[in-house]
Enzyme design. Structure first.
Site, PDB file in Angstrom:
ATOM      1  CE  LYS A  72      -4.154  -1.687  -0.232  1.00  0.00           C
ATOM      2  NZ  LYS A  72      -5.218  -1.450   0.735  1.00  0.00           N
ATOM      3  CG  ASP A 100      -9.606  -1.220   9.220  1.00  0.00           C
ATOM      4  OD1 ASP A 100      -9.316  -1.224   8.002  1.00  0.00           O
ATOM      5  OD2 ASP A 100     -10.282  -2.106   9.769  1.00  0.00           O
TER       6      ASP A 100
END
Length: 285
Positions: free
Chosen positions: A76, A123
């Site tokens: 990511k 999250d």
């Protein structure tokens, strides 16, 4: 009760050329060149699973091991860093190819741009990626986690320099809250889901993931995959990689791309199911 594997199959259609090229090889090279300028960059390994390949009687099975990516144990950071780079380039009126990491970190660039705070609602690893990239480039970040998020994830994000907290809202409402806070405080929202009027930043995040595809085709060389399996959460990586491979491997014999997601978070499956695909259900232990 046996778990089931549900499949939706869509026949190949003619791809949207403009959309595919946005994630294609030419642009992915620019993305990868940008990532190469970051400290700690290295091509993550394409591991050959020889025993598994022999078991299934196929030539090769490879897995792209993203656990080595920038020390984050996840891919990511590619989306977060490229997105921030693109945003800063737009602010400066420059092409991102003119802004390697060292230049982005320079006092001259910081003087031109001033203080910037990036905010996101996540999250998981996107939140970590934004926190990592912002800190590395010398900017602040705020990450809101939805209700029920694990304290461990909160602490992991804080450890990367972000101001982070767990809200008492579900994911969608937490995204709305992050957007509201961005508007009220003059922050920059970095969300990997798009809506009307908010499309550029999610697209840049997706472009960042094409760095993985660019590396894969370099590692494979003349070997051409027949099947490609992509994981999906929100679907940003899966969508970007599908676009990349559709551009790189053109023609009727292009690889079969399968997107895999958990049964309890089957957003892409349900979207595909609502289309004209053929649905298969395979029962398994």
């Amino acid at each position: 009760m046996k778990e089931g594997i549900k499949l939706v199959h869509h026949k190949k259609d003619k791809a949207n050329k403009d959309l595919i090229e946005g994630f294609g090889f030419k642009n992915a090279k620019i993305v990868n060149n940008f990532h190469k300028t970051f400290p700690g960059y290295s091509i993550t390994p394409l591991v050959s699973l020889n025993d598994l390949a022999r078991h299934f009687k196929v030539k090769n099975i490879y897995i792209k091991d993203e656990s080595f990516r920038f020390g984050l144990n996840a891919f990511k950071g590619l989306g977060g860093s490229y997105c921030i780079g693109k945003y800063l380039a737009e602010r400066l009126g420059l092409d991102i190819s003119q802004l390697p990491y060292d230049k982005l970190r320079s006092k001259d660039i910081k003087k031109q741009l001033g203080d910037i705070t990036f905010v996101t609602a996540k999250d998981g690893n996107h939140g970590r990626g934004v926190a990592w990239a912002a800190a590395l480039l010398g900017y602040s970040s705020v990450v809101y986690l939805p209700k029920g998020s694990a304290e461990e994830r909160l602490e992991n994000i804080k450890a990367l320099g972000a101001q982070a907290s767990i809200t008492d809202m579900n994911y969608d409402d937490t995204v709305r809250h992050a957007s509201k806070m961005a508007d009220e405080n003059g922050w920059v929202l970095l969300q990997d889901t798009a809506w009307e009027g908010y499309e550029d930043i999610p697209h840049w995040i997706m472009e960042g993931y094409t760095s993985i595809g660019y590396e894969i085709v370099q590692e494979l060389g003349e070997d051409k995959p027949t099947h490609i399996f992509l994981q999906a959460g929100v679907g940003a990586m899966a969508g970007a990689m599908t676009g990349f491979f559709a551009d790189y491997y053109k023609g009727e014999d292009s690889p079969v791309i399968t997107i895999v997601e958990p049964a309890k978070a089957d957003c892409i499956f349900k979207t595909a199911e609502a289309g004209d695909g053929r649905i298969h259900v395979v029962a398994g232990d």
